[in-house]
Design a protein around this motif. Sequence first.
Motif: not given
Length: 414
Positions: A95-103, A352-359, A368-374
């Motif tokens: 959407l016109g701007a960079p992201v470091a990961l595709p999620f 987009l990750l929803g449940r994974a984020y909330l876990y 815990g969110v940092n660990r999920m993204i890692e």
Amino acid sequence: MTQRHLPKIRDLAPLMQFQKPSFDFKANRLAKAQTVYDLRKIAQRRTPRAAFDYTEGAAEAEISLRRARQAFEDIEFTPSVLRNVANVSTGWDVLGAPVALPFGIAPTGFTRLMHTEGEIGGAHAAAKHGIPFSLSTMGTTAIEDVKAANPSGRNWFQLYMWKDRDRSMALVDRAAHAGFDTLLVTVDVPVAGARLRDRRNGFSIPPQLTLGTVVNAIPRPWWWYDFLTTDTLSFASLDKWSGTVGELLDTMFDPTVNFDDLRWIKEQWPGKIVVKGIQNIADAKKVVDVGVDGIILSNHGGRQLDRAPIPFHLLPEVVKEVGSEYEIHVDTGIMSGADVVAAIALGARFTLLGRAYLYGLMAGGEDGVNRMIEIVGEQVSRTMRLLGVSSLEELTPAHVTQLVRLAPRALTTR
């Protein structure tokens, strides 16, 4: 004959390196998690059933969710070998701007009920890893507070169109003034889905204490301590509410919203606009004709219509019909970096990750969110390397085969 001798201490020392003990119990349990499912197990142990089931559950018999997850398992990768994958780029423009990961982090409701750090923890983690954070209309942190938590990162606002249009657009104005760059308009909620776990648990805001609630909470005192000693749970977009979740959603959602309303919303929003909840090719083409910037193939995590289409299965046909240059995002059922890579290979620009984020959030708050993204980020990078690609642009449909488990039954004519 094998000659044996007693080992010498100096020979054993290099083979017996003892790990230094650590008394950071949260860090220890998160470090042991190697998959999102590991985080889910931790989350289930630490969170009362009503809150955990709100995240875990889906509509009615939960068939849509099971099928969506199965669809990602029913793929076969086709790797290429003898490629230079010493350096792998996992980012590109979305959407016109960079992201470091595709999620990115999907919009979720009642988030601070899962863990008191809630959206602030999610926004901090998203900023740290260079991915977008999405705030839901049903979020439990104010728009302005999320922006303050992620001042230079990408913030997206998800809109449910209420029956009270002025109130809906007041939220849109607040998000625009706060500097949110993308509006996600969710269109698959004319009414609330039948989320039976929530009904059986008596899930309501504020939480209702029953004998079952108390018994379930006994082994989870830390959750109640956090819940009772932090700010009262409230919604970013709602002053107060007393009743069940289903009653709240049915009060808010507008079953009359149509394509003209979508055009009107588009005129009000200054940034990028994406429509979330597309479930067939015809609607995808109509939305593209409206002139929005992207679509999200989604069945709301299986939480609305049970037996709904599987977004991952729809992806190749939608890409074929609307064109690979148009931004198509996908959610529902994504639980690993391999799932993300498969979606990108079949033409998705983003996931987009929803449940994974909330876990992750339930397992350890912001950490815990940092660990999920890692975990998911490492899986994305490793899967790309094993496929023999060094950038997302190199992923193609040739890398993925969707194996057939469910197929429409052929019609017979008489």
